[in-house]
Design a protein around this motif. Structure first.
Motif, PDB file in Angstrom:
ATOM      1  N   ALA A  82     -12.171   3.641  -2.931  1.00  0.00           N
ATOM      2  CA  ALA A  82     -10.744   4.376  -3.165  1.00  0.00           C
ATOM      3  C   ALA A  82      -9.647   3.579  -2.288  1.00  0.00           C
ATOM      4  O   ALA A  82      -9.601   3.259  -1.330  1.00  0.00           O
ATOM      5  CB  ALA A  82     -10.559   5.830  -2.449  1.00  0.00           C
ATOM      6  N   THR A  83      -8.686   3.416  -3.409  1.00  0.00           N
ATOM      7  CA  THR A  83      -7.425   2.613  -2.711  1.00  0.00           C
ATOM      8  C   THR A  83      -6.115   3.212  -3.618  1.00  0.00           C
ATOM      9  O   THR A  83      -6.296   3.596  -4.637  1.00  0.00           O
ATOM     10  CB  THR A  83      -7.628   1.155  -3.137  1.00  0.00           C
ATOM     11  OG1 THR A  83      -6.470   0.474  -2.562  1.00  0.00           O
ATOM     12  CG2 THR A  83      -7.932   0.830  -4.523  1.00  0.00           C
ATOM     13  N   PRO A  84      -5.179   2.923  -2.745  1.00  0.00           N
ATOM     14  CA  PRO A  84      -3.855   3.225  -3.264  1.00  0.00           C
ATOM     15  C   PRO A  84      -3.421   1.849  -4.010  1.00  0.00           C
ATOM     16  O   PRO A  84      -3.814   0.836  -3.515  1.00  0.00           O
ATOM     17  CB  PRO A  84      -2.793   3.246  -2.190  1.00  0.00           C
ATOM     18  CG  PRO A  84      -3.661   2.908  -0.906  1.00  0.00           C
ATOM     19  CD  PRO A  84      -4.821   3.102  -1.221  1.00  0.00           C
ATOM     20  N   VAL A  85      -2.613   1.927  -4.995  1.00  0.00           N
ATOM     21  CA  VAL A  85      -2.303   0.582  -5.683  1.00  0.00           C
ATOM     22  C   VAL A  85      -1.010   0.010  -5.173  1.00  0.00           C
ATOM     23  O   VAL A  85       0.025   0.771  -4.891  1.00  0.00           O
ATOM     24  CB  VAL A  85      -2.181   0.854  -7.174  1.00  0.00           C
ATOM     25  CG1 VAL A  85      -1.661  -0.327  -7.930  1.00  0.00           C
ATOM     26  CG2 VAL A  85      -3.612   1.322  -7.659  1.00  0.00           C
ATOM     27  N   TYR A  86      -1.113  -1.133  -4.625  1.00  0.00           N
ATOM     28  CA  TYR A  86      -0.281  -1.777  -4.021  1.00  0.00           C
ATOM     29  C   TYR A  86       0.325  -2.884  -4.784  1.00  0.00           C
ATOM     30  O   TYR A  86      -0.534  -4.141  -4.818  1.00  0.00           O
ATOM     31  CB  TYR A  86      -0.333  -2.289  -2.577  1.00  0.00           C
ATOM     32  CG  TYR A  86      -0.244  -1.076  -1.420  1.00  0.00           C
ATOM     33  CD1 TYR A  86      -0.129   0.338  -1.784  1.00  0.00           C
ATOM     34  CD2 TYR A  86      -0.601  -1.195  -0.262  1.00  0.00           C
ATOM     35  CE1 TYR A  86      -0.114   1.272  -1.000  1.00  0.00           C
ATOM     36  CE2 TYR A  86      -0.956  -0.134   0.800  1.00  0.00           C
ATOM     37  CZ  TYR A  86      -0.289   0.905   0.530  1.00  0.00           C
ATOM     38  OH  TYR A  86      -0.501   2.041   1.372  1.00  0.00           O
ATOM     39  N   PHE A  87       1.571  -2.744  -5.349  1.00  0.00           N
ATOM     40  CA  PHE A  87       1.766  -4.137  -6.346  1.00  0.00           C
ATOM     41  C   PHE A  87       0.692  -4.535  -7.372  1.00  0.00           C
ATOM     42  O   PHE A  87       0.551  -5.755  -7.526  1.00  0.00           O
ATOM     43  CB  PHE A  87       2.080  -5.565  -5.366  1.00  0.00           C
ATOM     44  CG  PHE A  87       3.373  -5.015  -4.525  1.00  0.00           C
ATOM     45  CD1 PHE A  87       4.737  -5.122  -4.920  1.00  0.00           C
ATOM     46  CD2 PHE A  87       3.099  -4.784  -3.174  1.00  0.00           C
ATOM     47  CE1 PHE A  87       5.615  -4.877  -4.155  1.00  0.00           C
ATOM     48  CE2 PHE A  87       4.372  -4.496  -2.471  1.00  0.00           C
ATOM     49  CZ  PHE A  87       5.664  -4.475  -2.799  1.00  0.00           C
TER      50      PHE A  87
END
Length: 177
Positions: A82-87
């Protein structure tokens, strides 16, 4: 006994949107009898891979939490990344762990992978870079399959994901493990 599920939450924000979706997945998977563990990378020390390849000859010279996490990845039947999307790609915390998986290459085989991604942008095409990177990691491990993904867009402030369709979708996905 159900499958052994390891959820890796890479959000630096405890209670952030991707972190909350990890809890939803865990809730569903636990309800169907899976053995679930969630690791928050923000609470662990995982250094960047230095490319020394000492891990291929014995052990990584870095004394951090990566080896313990990698062993848990090997022991799991199901991996949830799971990850937030950064750039428009995964956050650095998850990428660092993926790079450190060189220590267990090519032994991370025959796993089911689930992806959870969140972003503030509402253009769903912007998940593409993150998804390609996660799939590139999966492609390195024989017999492993992409079993499902959640892409929650339009969520920025902590907790906004509770009002997103991904909230229920993630819980149900966990129940289908």
């Amino acid at each position: 006994m159900g499958k052994k599920v390891l959820i890796i939450s890479s959000s630096p924000r405890k209670g952030g949107n991707s972190d909350l979706l990890c809890d939803q997945f865990a809730k569903g998977a636990t309800e169907v009898g899976c053995d679930v563990e969630k690791i928050r990378l923000a609470e662990k020390k995982v250094g960047f891979c230095t490319g020394c390849y000492a891990c291929q000859k014995g052990a990584c010279p870095q004394k951090d939490d990566a080896q313990e996490i990698l062993e848990k990845m090997l022991a799991a039947d199901v991996l949830v990344l799971a990850t937030p999307v950064y750039f428009y790609t995964m956050c650095a915390q998850l990428k660092a762990l993926i790079d450190r998986s060189a220590a267990i290459f090519p032994r991370l085989t025959n796993k089911q992978f689930y992806y959870i991604m969140t972003m503030a942008d509402t253009n769903r095409k912007m998940f593409k870079g993150t998804l390609e990177a996660l799939r590139g990691f999966l492609d390195c491990y024989d017999g492993s399959v992409e079993a499902g993904m959640i892409c929650a867009d339009g969520v920025y402030e902590k907790g906004e994901v509770r009002d997103n369709p991904a909230w229920e979708e993630t819980y149900l996905m966990g129940k289908r493990v």
